[in-house]
Design a protein around this motif. Structure first.
Motif, mmCIF file in Angstrom:
data_model
loop_
_atom_site.group_PDB
_atom_site.id
_atom_site.type_symbol
_atom_site.label_atom_id
_atom_site.label_comp_id
_atom_site.label_asym_id
_atom_site.label_seq_id
_atom_site.Cartn_x
_atom_site.Cartn_y
_atom_site.Cartn_z
ATOM 1 N N GLU A 1 51.324 0.638 -14.492
ATOM 2 C CA GLU A 1 51.465 0.533 -13.217
ATOM 3 C C GLU A 1 50.324 0.044 -12.420
ATOM 4 O O GLU A 1 50.446 -1.243 -11.543
ATOM 5 C CB GLU A 1 51.440 1.993 -12.505
ATOM 6 N N LYS B 1 50.439 -3.747 -10.631
ATOM 7 C CA LYS B 1 50.055 -4.259 -9.309
ATOM 8 C C LYS B 1 48.854 -5.388 -9.093
ATOM 9 O O LYS B 1 49.015 -6.101 -8.246
ATOM 10 C CB LYS B 1 49.351 -2.798 -8.622
ATOM 11 N N PHE C 1 50.818 -8.411 -9.690
ATOM 12 C CA PHE C 1 51.378 -8.733 -8.430
ATOM 13 C C PHE C 1 50.513 -9.314 -7.554
ATOM 14 O O PHE C 1 50.803 -10.392 -6.962
ATOM 15 C CB PHE C 1 52.361 -7.736 -7.900
ATOM 16 N N GLU C 2 49.340 -8.795 -7.257
ATOM 17 C CA GLU C 2 48.556 -8.998 -6.173
ATOM 18 C C GLU C 2 47.890 -10.546 -6.444
ATOM 19 O O GLU C 2 47.864 -11.305 -5.343
ATOM 20 C CB GLU C 2 47.200 -8.272 -6.120
ATOM 21 N N ARG D 1 59.159 -8.796 -2.046
ATOM 22 C CA ARG D 1 58.983 -7.867 -1.175
ATOM 23 C C ARG D 1 59.818 -6.570 -1.869
ATOM 24 O O ARG D 1 59.288 -5.512 -2.160
ATOM 25 C CB ARG D 1 59.648 -7.756 0.275
ATOM 26 N N VAL D 2 61.016 -6.843 -2.350
ATOM 27 C CA VAL D 2 61.654 -5.713 -2.997
ATOM 28 C C VAL D 2 60.829 -5.518 -4.519
ATOM 29 O O VAL D 2 60.777 -4.305 -4.695
ATOM 30 C CB VAL D 2 63.184 -6.427 -3.502
ATOM 31 N N SER E 1 57.843 -5.682 -4.914
ATOM 32 C CA SER E 1 56.364 -5.225 -4.707
ATOM 33 C C SER E 1 56.674 -3.756 -4.450
ATOM 34 O O SER E 1 55.507 -2.867 -4.661
ATOM 35 C CB SER E 1 55.554 -5.836 -3.708
ATOM 36 N N GLY E 2 57.692 -3.568 -3.968
ATOM 37 C CA GLY E 2 57.736 -1.995 -3.822
ATOM 38 C C GLY E 2 58.166 -1.211 -5.053
ATOM 39 O O GLY E 2 58.207 0.081 -4.868
ATOM 40 N N MET E 3 58.397 -1.902 -5.945
ATOM 41 C CA MET E 3 58.832 -0.917 -7.139
ATOM 42 C C MET E 3 57.777 -1.043 -8.343
ATOM 43 O O MET E 3 57.451 -2.091 -8.921
ATOM 44 C CB MET E 3 59.943 -1.958 -7.806
ATOM 45 N N THR E 4 57.255 0.048 -8.505
ATOM 46 C CA THR E 4 55.744 0.092 -9.401
ATOM 47 C C THR E 4 56.170 1.160 -10.352
ATOM 48 O O THR E 4 55.292 1.325 -10.911
ATOM 49 C CB THR E 4 54.425 0.540 -8.369
ATOM 50 N N LYS E 5 57.343 1.490 -10.237
ATOM 51 C CA LYS E 5 57.369 2.715 -11.336
ATOM 52 C C LYS E 5 58.713 2.508 -12.154
ATOM 53 O O LYS E 5 59.616 1.982 -11.560
ATOM 54 C CB LYS E 5 57.587 4.221 -10.671
ATOM 55 N N GLU F 1 60.857 4.402 -13.268
ATOM 56 C CA GLU F 1 61.971 5.130 -12.989
ATOM 57 C C GLU F 1 62.755 4.621 -11.751
ATOM 58 O O GLU F 1 63.842 4.550 -11.612
ATOM 59 C CB GLU F 1 61.666 6.714 -12.327
ATOM 60 N N HIS F 2 61.728 3.905 -10.951
ATOM 61 C CA HIS F 2 62.626 3.155 -10.053
ATOM 62 C C HIS F 2 63.223 1.982 -10.004
ATOM 63 O O HIS F 2 64.183 1.704 -9.671
ATOM 64 C CB HIS F 2 61.536 2.381 -8.869
ATOM 65 N N ASN G 1 68.137 -0.288 -9.389
ATOM 66 C CA ASN G 1 67.745 -1.097 -8.276
ATOM 67 C C ASN G 1 68.564 -2.413 -8.578
ATOM 68 O O ASN G 1 68.674 -2.896 -9.587
ATOM 69 C CB ASN G 1 66.212 -1.585 -8.482
#
Lengths: 643, 758
Positions: free
Chosen positions: B216, B220, B223-224, B239-240, B242-246, B248-249, B253
């Motif tokens: 994770e 990040k 991504f940064e 944006r989508v 970047s919201g996804m860091t796990k 499980e997510h 999706n």
């Protein structure tokens, strides 16, 4: 998570998750809470993203609770109820506990159910078409139908509207009066405002009918005075209607018998009233008005009656306006006016009469300018409340570039009415001269070079006068009236009589309105040094209607007597010592008679002495006359002189 | 070959989709997609990488790779003795292992994954398989020595190894990406723009791999560090992401699914591609090479590399550009021959023929003389390619009316712009979501967010219902004015409200004969309403998710719908099940339009592509990419040759259907374009937008400037002139009223509609 600097999303802290868990009776460990918090954030983002497509397809820019709930529903999550209300939710905090919450009041269902104020459903959805862009011509202003009050107009209001407009524009004067009074005090007509404003904007279509114009102006007055109405941006529309009456060469003025001068005076009065009471609603209004007045004044093509309107309007807006616009413009304008006045040809008679009107108006304005300026100076010198007028007025005054050109005499509709100038030569001011700073004398000198002796500055009684300025700002009416004192009656013996006599066809009964410049018994030729003199002008009054009046008569002294009488009643008590001469006898009467309609020059009790100045200049005295006195009996005042 | 996948399959798979009612939208699509991908994999990657290094080596090399990987695993677990033994036995030197081990193992795993992919037809299984295998990581780690030693179970081992290697070097992603970036920045200018296309898909896949492997923080950081380098038009997707860091997510999706299941298509010239390949091989940058092999489809062409602007014009969609093959199919874009109808006052106006007419297969009586004047358009489909309904008498009357009106039509042009009438929906507090106007401009209908459909008559003629059955039996059926007598005068009103939907009505369409109205809603149904009785006749159920748009065919009878389930369906009004399903979009279908000849359907989607489907066989015959946002408006030119599309990016793009090319870009709107319409003769294109403006564009000029030389047509490389300002003929603002619909009357008066939005 916490150390991330830039936050792209709303994040739910683990503490919140813990709290919520606690409230649900579950104890969570830190790590669990952190994981949960992160997951909650992600789910929130996901739901928000999918809800945004519902927003897009609904062709909205605003994401609603409903959109969000739809997204939740489609992802098999229970929707959240209770947040669909339109009004904002108050977000409260409790200091002690650092708690933030949304206020959730209990609703008394019984009360709600039994409430009598059942909200009306919103109006019916409808389609309205408007042709927006003909032939593809582009537009700068956004266009479209705005459903204002139209749909919510109840039958009662509609009926009211019809009745009122019918009454005001109808024949029955009594009805009209009642209607106007109601319009002035009714608190429930806000929804109708746009319609009334629209009706009033119809001035342009009735410019041939003085009576209708008058009624519309009264309507303006009533609306303006109604304390329950918030005029908002409609002020602009009202002002433009009023300005129309002031400045336009109305169709009615073609007929010399129509007293459009009075209309202009009244409209000018109204203008100043609107401005003083509602000017703050529209920014830059004062400036705009000044500009348009100035534009008219500097437009040589405009007929003289338009120029007259401009001068009267400036005068009504206060001496500052006169100083800013009229005064710098005067030299240029003067030449043309003089040309008109010097033309004695018969064909020019009517124009010349108009010219005299303008002349008179200018004179009054200028005289008040001088007086007020002197007063403000003196008061500021005295300190105390003196600063008031100056500051108030000064606040309004914008710099206005001096206007340009001379107005060539433009042939126009003949002056229908006689012209009565109740200008008087006041004891020009020795006293105040002393106090005046440099510009004032200079101004006076310059003005004097134009008007000569007909320029008179008269002070009304000190105290009374003094009290005026402060109250001017709030009450434009008073501002209007306060020129009372300073009326300069320029009269030149030689020209005046002929001019006015010929022109006047006024049906006045009272004798020759024409006041001859009385032998200048100007007692108060004053102490003034720089002021050339105290000039006393005879109040030359031309009665338009008095066809009977002869020029000869006018030139006769007696006519003047009244004038001084009135003036004498209010001898100046102020520090400056003035002595007045009686200009003419009839003047006073006339003034009173004139008062209703010639509001600007409404004679106040104090009248200045009249000093016939010798004729340094060729300019004739210009008289002004309103309508016959009878017509404007006091009973009508309430309507016509509300201000 | 590649172009056709979606469509071909759809028609076959129709059954499956229907039998699997709930929750199947995505699944089905994915089915299709992966199936396609699988096929492609077999063909294209092979050809691409034929010159590559890793294929020839397969047998021996893979063995070695496996060994190396096992070695590493052993090392990591501090089984130093085993390491020694294994090394001795395998005869590997220390340094080969170090230098090559990682890379080659990566390559191996990549290849393996590719195999898995190509063999499995099921997308969902991809994720599940990987996740299963990842769990197997730990399990198999225990038995690794023995299993690896055996080494016979290639796929499993490879999966294990891939997980293994990735576990080892999350930090290297950064290095890989940076080094590639450095390389691309250092190449010749002419190649740089082309190679830069690789960045975005690489970035996404690397990020996803990191996330997937539970790195994770590295994800990040990655991504940064690199998200700022991506093209701005990918902002939404980023944006989508970047919201996804796990890990499980990732499950469920949609965006992610799109990336995993569809190949990102790049067009790169051969030279540039060779450069890239050489670099990656030299550097042994197998991580990246694997991703390219596995997730990217590189469409190589011979010739000059494209410029940055050329690339930017075409990219932006969710899955890269369209493959060139996808747009090669022949499209019959010509208009059908008009039926011969005797026009009472015969003004021959050529304008009438530009407009779509009613087809008539056999027109018995009337003059057949006129037919010779209009000979069959060579580009037109045969008259009965799609069976069309016969003309009724009333249709003929309407046709005559139409021709009469057409004679009075104003010829528009840059100097004679149309007058515009604006229909404002007042008090539409419930939310106006869709508007349609009948062709003769006599009726206007609005779909609202409160689930209602409202119909207004915009002529003095009021809307009347047909009398009830009991009353109908009483009237004299022989009388001349029977049509008038059947109407119930008591019900006359200016507007009618149609209740039936249980969700916002997003799409609405009148039938050409004005007898029916279609509406599509969030509740997943399309409803057919009778405008005679003002009741609902049919509810078409098939989409199980919100239906965003629907439209009648220009000849009636057929209609198309598309929605959240990413499938567009073709229906006939008398069938309760769809006739065709058009599947292939990677995201919601946001708008649907019929081609004037009724043989094709265009769909716009949130995946930022436009597809053209053949009604006859359900094939996807065109894929247009270039929009940078979801497409919300489509319009065919009256002659059928061109397509205009508008999107949330505020741009209108013009497409040549025959050549499959983008031919124009109209910039000016500042917000989503919700409506597009060509004037009756096609000279003016009107666009209406959320920014409260209507803009008129010189369509003639835009199409005239078109240079369709063979080269452009062959390569699909377009040079868009920057002439939006010249083409913009006028901008017309409304007062806080977003323009939802535009319509040209038969005389070329422009009608616009929208809800006043205080």
């Amino acid at each position: 998570m916490a150390d991330r600097e830039e936050r792209r999303f709303a994040e739910v802290p683990r503490e919140s998750v813990k709290l919520m868990a606690e409230s649900a009776g579950v104890e969570l460990g830190d790590d669990v809470a952190a994981l949960l918090a992160e997951d909650v954030c992600y789910r929130l983002r996901e739901a928000t993203q999918s809800s945004s497509q519902f927003m897009r397809h609904a062709k909205r820019r605003k994401l609603t609770v409903e959109d969000f709930n739809r997204a939740l529903r489609w992802s098999n999550v229970e929707a959240i109820c209770g947040y669909g209300a339109q009004d904002a939710l108050p977000f409260r905090s409790v200091k002690e506990g650092e708690l933030f919450f949304i206020e959730d009041r209990d609703i008394n269902l019984v009360e709600l159910a039994l409430a009598t104020n059942i909200p009306k459903g919103c109006a019916e959805t409808m389609v309205r078409v408007n042709v927006s862009y003909l032939d593809g011509k582009g537009n700068l202003e956004p266009q479209g139908t705005v459903p204002s009050a139209v749909q919510s107009l109840s039958d009662d209001l509609l009926k009211y509207y019809q009745q009122i407009t019918r009454a005001i524009l109808g024949e029955d004067p009594h009805l009209m009066k009642v209607a106007l009074l109601d319009l002035q005090s009714n608190s429930k007509i806000a929804a109708l405002l746009p319609y009334f404003v629209y009706v009033i904007s119809g001035v342009k279509s009735v410019s041939h009918d003085l009576e209708q114009l008058n009624r519309l102006l009264h309507m303006v007055k009533s609306l303006v005075q109604n304390p329950y109405l918030y005029l908002g941006s409609y002020v602009r529309s009202l002002v433009s209607s009023v300005m129309y009456c002031i400045l336009e060469p109305l169709a009615a003025s073609i007929n010399p018998l129509n007293d459009h001068w009075t209309l202009r005076d009244y409209a000018a009065l109204l203008l100043s009233h609107i401005f003083w009471t509602h000017g703050d609603l529209v920014s830059g209004l004062y400036h705009q008005i000044l500009l348009s007045l100035q534009k008219v004044l500097s437009d040589p093509v405009r007929p003289l009656c338009s120029h007259y309107g401009a001068v009267v309007g400036l005068h009504a807006l206060g001496w500052k306006a006169v100083e800013r616009v009229l005064y710098p413009h005067l030299p240029a304008y003067w030449a043309n006016l003089q040309a008109v006045l010097d033309d004695y040809s018969v064909s020019n008679a009517q124009v010349k009469a108009d010219g005299h009107k303008v002349y008179g108006a200018i004179l009054v304005a200028v005289e008040r300018l001088l007086k007020m300026k002197a007063l403000s100076l003196s008061q500021s010198a005295e300190g105390g409340f003196s600063s008031q007028p100056g500051s108030v007025v000064g606040a309004l005054g914008y710099g206005v570039s001096s206007p340009g050109l001379s107005p060539p005499p433009e042939p126009l509709s003949e002056a229908a009415l006689g012209i009565a100038s109740h200008l008087q030569a006041g004891g020009a001011g020795c006293p105040w001269e002393e106090w005046t700073p440099v510009p004032l004398p200079a101004m006076y000198c310059e003005l004097y070079s134009f008007f000569g002796d007909s320029l008179a500055v008269r002070f009304s009684t000190g105290p009374g006068f003094g009290s005026y300025p402060p109250c001017t700002p709030p009450q434009p009416n008073d501002a209007r009236k306060d020129p009372p004192g300073p009326a300069a009656n320029p009269d030149t013996t030689r020209k005046m009589p002929q001019l006015t006599a010929n022109l006047n066809i006024s049906p006045r009964q009272d004798g020759s309105p024409r006041t001859e410049p009385p032998p200048p018994s100007l007692a108060a030729t004053g102490p003034g040094r720089s002021l050339a003199r105290s000039s006393s002008s005879s109040s030359s009054v031309q009665r338009s209607r008095s066809s009977s009046s002869r020029s000869g008569q006018r030139s006769a002294g007696p006519s003047r007597d009244v004038f001084p009488k009135a003036r004498f009643t209010t001898p100046q008590t102020g520090p400056p010592a003035f002595s007045f001469l009686i200009g003419g006898r009839q003047m006073g009467r006339r003034c009173q008679g004139r008062r209703p309609f010639q509001t600007i020059f409404a004679p106040t009790p104090p009248l200045s002495a009249v000093l016939p100045r010798t004729y340094a200049h060729k300019l004739p005295v210009i008289g002004r006359v309103g309508k016959p006195v009878r017509r404007w009996a006091c009973s009508h005042y309430s309507l016509h002189l509300p201000l | 070959m590649a172009a056709v996948q979606g469509g071909l399959i759809d028609t076959e798979e129709e059954k499956d989709i229907k039998t699997e009612p709930a929750n199947d939208g995505c699944g089905n699509n994915n089915n299709n997609n992966t199936a396609n991908d699988g096929r492609l994999l077999n063909a294209s990657p092979g050809s691409i990488s034929s010159g590559g290094s890793n294929k020839p080596a397969t047998g021996a090399l893979e063995d070695q790779q496996t060994l190396l990987a096992v070695l590493q695993f052993l090392k990591k677990n501090n089984l130093s003795e085993s390491v020694e033994i294994l090394r001795r036995e395998a005869g590997l030197s220390e340094d080969t292992e170090d230098s090559k081990g990682l890379d080659s193992s990566g390559a191996g795993s990549g290849g393996a994954a590719g195999n898995v992919d190509s063999e499995s037809g099921d997308a969902n299984s991809l994720l599940s398989r990987v996740s299963v295998s990842s769990s197997a990581v730990s399990a198999s780690a225990v038995q690794a020595p023995s299993k690896a030693g055996a080494g016979e179970d290639q796929p499993d081992v490879n999966v294990v190894l891939s997980a293994y290697s990735q576990q080892g070097d999350p930090a290297l992603y950064d290095v890989y990406y940076s080094s590639l970036k450095k390389f691309i920045e250092s190449v010749l200018d002419c190649h740089r723009a082309e190679l830069s296309q690789v960045f975005y898909p690489l970035f996404v896949h690397m990020y996803l791999e990191l996330v997937y492997n539970n790195h994770e923080n590295e994800a990040k950081a990655f991504f940064e560090k690199f998200s700022g380098d991506q093209e701005c038009y990918y902002e939404d997707d980023l944006r989508v992401l970047s919201g996804m860091t796990k890990k499980e997510h990732m499950r469920g999706n949609e965006t992610l699914l799109d990336f995993r299941t569809s190949k990102f298509v790049l067009r790169i010239s051969r030279d540039s591609y060779q450069l890239l390949k050489r670099h990656l091989q030299e550097r042994q940058n197998n991580q990246i090479w694997n991703i390219i092999q596995e997730h990217l489809y590189i469409d190589i062409f011979d010739g000059m590399p494209r410029s940055k602007s050329q690339i930017d014009a075409m990219s932006g969609s969710l899955a890269g550009e369209a493959k060139r093959e996808a747009n090669k199919a022949k499209v019959f874009y010509g208009l059908l021959k008009e039926p011969e109808i005797e026009v009472p006052l015969d003004d021959e106006d050529e304008e009438a023929e530009n407009e779509e007419g009613k087809p008539k297969k056999k027109k018995p009586k009337k003059d057949s003389m006129g037919s010779k004047s209009k000979k069959q358009d060579p580009n037109a489909p045969s008259q009965n390619r799609i069976p069309l309904p016969e003309l009724k008498d009333s249709d003929k009357l309407d046709k005559i009316m139409y021709m009469k009106e057409a004679t009075k039509r104003i010829r528009l042009g840059p100097d004679t712009l149309p007058s515009i009438c604006f229909y404002s929906f007042l008090n539409a507090y419930q939310g106006l979501t869709a508007v349609d106007v009948t062709d003769d401009s006599s009726l206007i209908a609005g779909g609202f967010a409160d689930s209602t459909v409202r119909v207004w008559s915009v002529t003095p003629k009021k809307l009347r219902k047909v009398k009830s059955a009991a009353d109908l039996s009483l009237i004299d059926k022989e009388s001349d004015d029977v049509l008038e007598r059947i109407m119930d005068e008591k019900t006359a009103s200016e507007s009618k409200i149609l209740y039936g939907h249980s969700g916002p009505v997003y799409g609405i369409s009148f039938s050409p004969d004005r007898n029916y109205l279609l509406s599509s809603s969030e509740d997943g149904t399309v409803r057919l309403w009778s405008l005679q009785t003002f009741t609902c006749l049919v509810g078409y159920k098939g989409h199980n998710y919100p239906v965003w748009d629907t439209q009648f065919s220009p000849y009636g009878y057929y209609f198309v719908s598309g929605g959240h389930d990413r499938v567009a369906r073709l229906w006939a009004t008398d069938h309760y099940q769809p006739l065709r399903m058009f599947s292939g979009h990677l995201a919601d279908i946001t708008c649907t339009r019929f081609h004037p000849n009724s043989n094709y359907v265009a769909t716009g989607s949130s995946d930022r592509t436009i597809r053209l489907w053949d009604v006859l066989n359900g094939n996807c015959v065109r894929i247009f990419t270039g929009h940078k946002g979801p497409i919300h408006a489509l319009a065919f030119s009256p002659n059928g040759k061109f397509l205009a599309s508008g999107a949330t990016d505020g741009r209108v793009l013009l497409w040549d259907i025959g050549h499959g090319l983008m031919i124009g870009e109209l910039k000016g709107h500042t917000d989503t374009i919700y409506s597009l319409k060509f004037s009756r003769d096609g000279e003016i294109l009107a666009s209406g937008s959320m920014d409260n403006t209507v803009r008129l564009w010189d369509a003639m000029k835009a199409f005239d400037d078109l240079e369709t030389d063979d080269f452009t047509a062959a390569t699909g490389h377009i040079h868009l002139p920057e002439n939006s300002q010249e083409l913009l003929l006028g901008t017309y603002m409304s007062k806080s009223t977003p323009v939802v619909h535009l319509h040209f009357t038969r005389r070329n008066l422009l009608l616009a509609a929208g809800a006043y939005n205080p």
